[in-house]
Design a protein around this motif. Sequence first.
Motif, PDB file in Angstrom:
ATOM      1  N   PHE A 221       0.862  -1.175   0.000  1.00 49.21           N
ATOM      2  CA  PHE A 221       0.000   0.000   0.000  1.00 49.21           C
ATOM      3  C   PHE A 221       0.900   1.226   0.000  1.00 49.21           C
ATOM      4  O   PHE A 221       1.647   1.465   0.953  1.00 49.21           O
ATOM      5  N   ALA A 222       0.878   1.980  -1.096  1.00 46.79           N
ATOM      6  CA  ALA A 222       1.832   3.077  -1.251  1.00 46.79           C
ATOM      7  C   ALA A 222       1.249   4.177  -2.113  1.00 46.79           C
ATOM      8  O   ALA A 222       0.257   3.993  -2.823  1.00 46.79           O
ATOM      9  N   PHE A 223       1.893   5.328  -2.048  1.00 50.99           N
ATOM     10  CA  PHE A 223       1.498   6.485  -2.850  1.00 50.99           C
ATOM     11  C   PHE A 223       1.655   6.151  -4.326  1.00 50.99           C
ATOM     12  O   PHE A 223       2.668   5.594  -4.754  1.00 50.99           O
ATOM     13  N   THR A 224       0.645   6.487  -5.126  1.00 48.88           N
ATOM     14  CA  THR A 224       0.683   6.146  -6.547  1.00 48.88           C
ATOM     15  C   THR A 224       0.539   7.409  -7.394  1.00 48.88           C
ATOM     16  O   THR A 224       0.762   8.526  -6.919  1.00 48.88           O
ATOM     17  N   ASP A 225       0.140   7.253  -8.657  1.00 48.30           N
ATOM     18  CA  ASP A 225       0.169   8.358  -9.613  1.00 48.30           C
ATOM     19  C   ASP A 225      -0.923   9.399  -9.343  1.00 48.30           C
ATOM     20  O   ASP A 225      -2.102   9.055  -9.196  1.00 48.30           O
TER      21      ASP A 225
END
Length: 322
Positions: A123-127
């Motif tokens: 779960f991570a920062f995306t576009d």
Amino acid sequence: MKRERLFFRRILTLFLSFILSGSLHAQLKGDHLLGDAGLQSGTQTPPGFTLVVPVYFYNAAKLKNGKGELVTDNLGLNMFVTGIGGAWVTNLKILGGNYGGTALFPFASNRLESTVTTVKSPFAFTDIYLQPVQLGWHLKRADFVAGYALYLPSGKYEQGGDDNSGLGQLVNEFSGGSTVYFDKRKSIHFSALLSYALNGKKKGTDVKTGDNLSIEGGLGKTWYLKKANSPIPTIINAGIIYYMQFKTTEDHIPLASGFLLNPDKDQIYGIGAEGNVFIPHIRSLIGVRWLGETGAKNRLQGNTYMLTIAYMLKTFEKKKGE
């Protein structure tokens, strides 16, 4: 044995990168999340600034080939996307339409399971999604919108990486649509929003995703429940929604050997239901959507679920007489 398993895992990941549906972690798919527009998709919201929290979930098990035939129903893809965003509509007129825009800062995670392995992305920062220009027009029996948006490659991306959170490509997207009303109260409506995404090359590569055409909308009914002690009614909106997406140009995939791979174009259709309610005393809208997919070619086929919570932080609507 360990080296063989690692080799198989990499081959499986490469293969799935060609055919996964809509995943922010998958290769050669656009950033556009199908199902983010439904009822009244061709209508701009009233002037104001709104905070938006979308919750998006996609799961699929069926994989279809270029002829639409079932390859396997033994894969399990689960994709989760959420974030926080803002949408604004002003009273500034450009070409007769109200100027507005949208920004979304999303986070995503994916889990892909098969009978032999499991591939996960954290779960991570995306576009980032940024729509700097949206214009909206309102007529007696129809609304119209037009916009330009960018998907910025802000999520982590490395070619061949197994923990990517973004697609690593800059996307320019142009959109236009309309909502048509069948009665004077604008309570029965049909909408369609067309979006065309021009996908750029992936970071540090000559790999380029083919361009995507997406069409989203729905047929619905609106109810206005006005209370004696409230000047603004509770608004309920419900109906049937749909989406479809087509790859209009081929993917461009140069391989290490110098051979150029151009996979067949993919497509998908979805149909389902939407219901939402605007609660005036808390100035909030809560909406839910579900769409079941059909007609897949060269991609996974599954179900899309979406929950939207929107809070109108500030209204810019002019009072009568102003």
